[in-house]
Write an enzyme that holds these catalytic residues in place. Structure first.
Site, PDB file in Angstrom:
ATOM      1  N   ARG A  18      -6.703  80.051  46.289  1.00  0.00           N
ATOM      2  CA  ARG A  18      -6.545  80.537  44.906  1.00  0.00           C
ATOM      3  C   ARG A  18      -7.048  79.529  43.869  1.00  0.00           C
ATOM      4  NH1 ARG A  18      -0.394  82.868  44.861  1.00  0.00           N
ATOM      5  NH2 ARG A  18      -0.575  84.355  46.558  1.00  0.00           N
ATOM      6  N   ARG A  22      -6.686  82.358  37.842  1.00  0.00           N
ATOM      7  CA  ARG A  22      -5.280  82.142  37.477  1.00  0.00           C
ATOM      8  C   ARG A  22      -4.961  80.865  36.718  1.00  0.00           C
ATOM      9  NH1 ARG A  22      -3.209  85.499  42.722  1.00  0.00           N
ATOM     10  NH2 ARG A  22      -5.252  84.902  43.477  1.00  0.00           N
ATOM     11  N   ARG A  31     -12.658  86.500  32.129  1.00  0.00           N
ATOM     12  CA  ARG A  31     -12.187  87.812  32.551  1.00  0.00           C
ATOM     13  C   ARG A  31     -11.563  88.634  31.444  1.00  0.00           C
ATOM     14  NH1 ARG A  31      -8.002  88.885  36.411  1.00  0.00           N
ATOM     15  NH2 ARG A  31      -7.916  90.689  35.045  1.00  0.00           N
ATOM     16  N   ASP A  67     -11.173  90.036  46.268  1.00  0.00           N
ATOM     17  CA  ASP A  67      -9.783  90.255  46.692  1.00  0.00           C
ATOM     18  C   ASP A  67      -9.778  90.941  48.051  1.00  0.00           C
ATOM     19  OD1 ASP A  67      -6.906  89.976  45.479  1.00  0.00           O
ATOM     20  OD2 ASP A  67      -6.927  91.831  46.627  1.00  0.00           O
ATOM     21  N   TYR A 142       0.361  96.371  52.273  1.00  0.00           N
ATOM     22  CA  TYR A 142       0.146  96.936  50.931  1.00  0.00           C
ATOM     23  C   TYR A 142      -0.040  98.453  50.996  1.00  0.00           C
ATOM     24  CZ  TYR A 142      -0.357  92.232  49.045  1.00  0.00           C
ATOM     25  OH  TYR A 142      -0.112  90.938  48.658  1.00  0.00           O
TER      26      TYR A 142
HETATM   27  O1  1CP Z   1      -9.484  81.512  44.540  1.00  0.00           O
HETATM   28  C1  1CP Z   1      -9.405  82.258  45.509  1.00  0.00           C
HETATM   29  O2  1CP Z   1      -8.596  82.076  46.426  1.00  0.00           O
HETATM   30  C2  1CP Z   1     -10.414  83.374  45.628  1.00  0.00           C
HETATM   31  C3  1CP Z   1     -10.037  84.629  45.162  1.00  0.00           C
HETATM   32  C4  1CP Z   1      -8.932  85.444  45.802  1.00  0.00           C
HETATM   33  C5  1CP Z   1      -8.488  85.494  47.129  1.00  0.00           C
HETATM   34  C6  1CP Z   1      -8.917  84.638  48.309  1.00  0.00           C
HETATM   35  C7  1CP Z   1      -8.214  86.401  45.094  1.00  0.00           C
HETATM   36  C8  1CP Z   1      -8.385  86.683  43.660  1.00  0.00           C
HETATM   37  N1  1CP Z   1      -7.397  87.067  45.960  1.00  0.00           N
HETATM   38  C9  1CP Z   1      -7.528  86.523  47.212  1.00  0.00           C
HETATM   39  C10 1CP Z   1      -6.868  86.945  48.455  1.00  0.00           C
HETATM   40  C11 1CP Z   1      -5.601  87.696  48.371  1.00  0.00           C
HETATM   41  N2  1CP Z   1      -5.278  88.746  47.570  1.00  0.00           N
HETATM   42  C12 1CP Z   1      -4.517  87.484  49.244  1.00  0.00           C
HETATM   43  C13 1CP Z   1      -4.508  86.467  50.335  1.00  0.00           C
HETATM   44  C14 1CP Z   1      -4.275  85.114  49.800  1.00  0.00           C
HETATM   45  C15 1CP Z   1      -2.896  84.851  49.300  1.00  0.00           C
HETATM   46  O3  1CP Z   1      -1.958  84.947  50.113  1.00  0.00           O
HETATM   47  O4  1CP Z   1      -2.785  84.537  48.128  1.00  0.00           O
HETATM   48  C16 1CP Z   1      -3.506  88.380  48.915  1.00  0.00           C
HETATM   49  C17 1CP Z   1      -2.144  88.511  49.562  1.00  0.00           C
HETATM   50  C18 1CP Z   1      -3.995  89.179  47.859  1.00  0.00           C
HETATM   51  C19 1CP Z   1      -3.298  90.267  47.188  1.00  0.00           C
HETATM   52  C20 1CP Z   1      -3.137  89.951  45.756  1.00  0.00           C
HETATM   53  N3  1CP Z   1      -4.140  90.113  44.835  1.00  0.00           N
HETATM   54  C21 1CP Z   1      -2.024  89.390  45.106  1.00  0.00           C
HETATM   55  C22 1CP Z   1      -0.693  89.014  45.783  1.00  0.00           C
HETATM   56  C23 1CP Z   1       0.360  90.016  45.446  1.00  0.00           C
HETATM   57  C24 1CP Z   1       1.611  89.816  46.269  1.00  0.00           C
HETATM   58  O5  1CP Z   1       1.844  90.640  47.177  1.00  0.00           O
HETATM   59  O6  1CP Z   1       2.323  88.835  46.025  1.00  0.00           O
HETATM   60  C25 1CP Z   1      -2.357  89.229  43.767  1.00  0.00           C
HETATM   61  C26 1CP Z   1      -1.516  88.692  42.656  1.00  0.00           C
HETATM   62  C27 1CP Z   1      -3.706  89.684  43.613  1.00  0.00           C
HETATM   63  C28 1CP Z   1      -4.528  89.650  42.390  1.00  0.00           C
HETATM   64  C29 1CP Z   1      -5.534  88.581  42.341  1.00  0.00           C
HETATM   65  N4  1CP Z   1      -6.464  88.322  43.329  1.00  0.00           N
HETATM   66  C30 1CP Z   1      -7.254  87.264  42.938  1.00  0.00           C
HETATM   67  C31 1CP Z   1      -6.837  86.862  41.637  1.00  0.00           C
HETATM   68  C32 1CP Z   1      -7.470  85.773  40.831  1.00  0.00           C
HETATM   69  C33 1CP Z   1      -5.768  87.687  41.288  1.00  0.00           C
HETATM   70  C34 1CP Z   1      -4.965  87.642  40.014  1.00  0.00           C
HETATM   71  C35 1CP Z   1      -5.586  88.516  39.033  1.00  0.00           C
HETATM   72  C36 1CP Z   1      -5.195  88.072  37.694  1.00  0.00           C
HETATM   73  O7  1CP Z   1      -5.845  87.155  37.171  1.00  0.00           O
HETATM   74  O8  1CP Z   1      -4.241  88.676  37.155  1.00  0.00           O
END
Ligand code: 1CP
Length: 334
Positions: A18, A22, A31, A67, A142
């Protein structure tokens, strides 16, 4: 890449899960006003957001900004990423008929991914780009729950109550994630990480029977690229050996198991990635430094170590602390 392959390195390489997004003000600016999944379809924007943390932190790898649910969006499934929540599915997948709505995307439907990867590999030069995908179980959670979950009640209700449907769903998701990874690797990604973030909810016997075959299918499907495959989950201390055996070259470890102990659990022939507690960054620097040195100390006997957090960067993290951690890892390990 050398650390992933357990070859000698001049210092321990470091990147952060991540890292893109964020916590970075330049990310929020880039964004502004755009839904998360829309931003993932614009190659120039994806490239910019992927590069931001490389510039700012001096990390040794980029992780592709996208994602895990992106391939599901690409096949037309009704879903969005709600700010502060995560992926939310319009119609949860709970029956045979629901499963029929899930098909494997054609490479053409993911061409914007390939385009972003090509821009990035050209811009990054020698810095590797890590592609990624969601492991079948984490994606299934999910889809079945309809969104993020604490205890995965519906997911487990299907796993125990309709195991054939559950296994078929995971098998379909394996093909979908494999297609997503193949597009990234085919366009030039140097390595891939399979995120099974929520596999830690499972007992080893259930993991082995219902989840490992699908994850092994994904990892096997991309073995031919010769790119390192990283396999990561949270709370997976009891699953580390199985996750390695599923076909990983590198096993990602969360902060709950010290890396020397993790190495004993995983066994020989695999590198490890991890595992600083992502919440340590909120403590004073002295504590951050001690915890970072502790991780390096625990990893000192390994023949392949990639430094990372034990899970993703928290949104409130001060980016300057991450920059200092990168400097410290490089300096202390060289
Ligand atoms: O920086 C990075 O890691 C690259 C971008 C990335 C990656 C690898 C994003 C962007 N998402 C992911 C993978 C991802 N998405 C995972 C596996 C990694 C982890 O465990 O964190 C998971 C579980 C998700 C699902 C997801 N997407 C969540 C988690 C929700 C939960 O169940 O707790 C969330 C919050 C997102 C949204 C998301 N994805 C990525 C970003 C930057 C965001 C946030 C969007 C925003 O800015 O509001």
């Amino acid at each position: 890449m050398r650390a992933c392959r357990r070859e000698p390195v001049e210092h321990t390489p470091v990147w952060f899960m991540r890292q893109a997004g964020r916590a970075l003000p330049e990310y929020r600016k880039a964004r502004e006003g755009m839904p998360m999944l829309t931003s993932c379809t614009i190659p120039e924007l994806v490239a910019e957001i992927t590069l931001q943390p490389v510039r700012r932190y001096g990390v040794d790898a980029a992780i592709f900004f996208s994602d895990i649910v992106l391939p599901l969006k690409a096949i037309g499934l009704g879903l969005e990423i709600k700010p502060g929540v995560g992926p939310v599915i319009e119609q949860p997948v709970r029956t045979e008929a629901d499963l029929g709505r899930l098909r494997v995307p054609d490479p053409g439907e993911l061409s914007f991914i390939a385009e972003a990867v090509r821009i990035l590999t050209a811009e990054l030069g020698p810095t590797p780009l890590i592609g990624f995908g969601g492991a079948p179980f984490t994606l299934a959670s999910y889809l079945i729950e309809g969104g993020p979950s604490r205890n995965y009640e519906q997911t487990k209700a299907m796993m125990y109550g309709a195991p054939d449907l559950f296994d078929a769903l995971l098998d379909r998701l394996a093909d979908i994630t494999a297609a997503f990874l193949r597009v990234q690797l085919g366009a030039g990604a140097s390595a891939v990480q399979l995120f099974d973030s929520w596999a830690g909810a499972l007992a080893p016997a259930d993991y082995r029977r219902h989840v490992m075959p699908a994850s092994a299918k994904v990892l096997g499907a991309v073995a031919g690229f010769g790119a390192p495959r990283i396999h990561f989950g949270v709370g997976t201390g009891e699953l580390l050996a199985l996750m390695g055996a599923a076909g990983a070259d590198v096993v990602g470890v969360d902060w709950r198991v010290p890396l020397d102990e993790a190495a004993r659990r995983v066994g020989p022939g695999k590198a490890l990635q991890g595992n600083l507690d992502p919440s340590v960054v909120f403590a004073p620097w002295d504590a951050v430094e001690a915890a970072t040195r502790r991780v390096l100390h625990d990893a000192a006997g390994l023949d392949g170590h990639v430094f990372n957090l034990g899970h993703g960067v928290a949104p409130q993290t001060n980016p300057d602390v991450l920059t200092r951690i990168v400097e410290l890892v490089h300096e202390a390990s060289s």
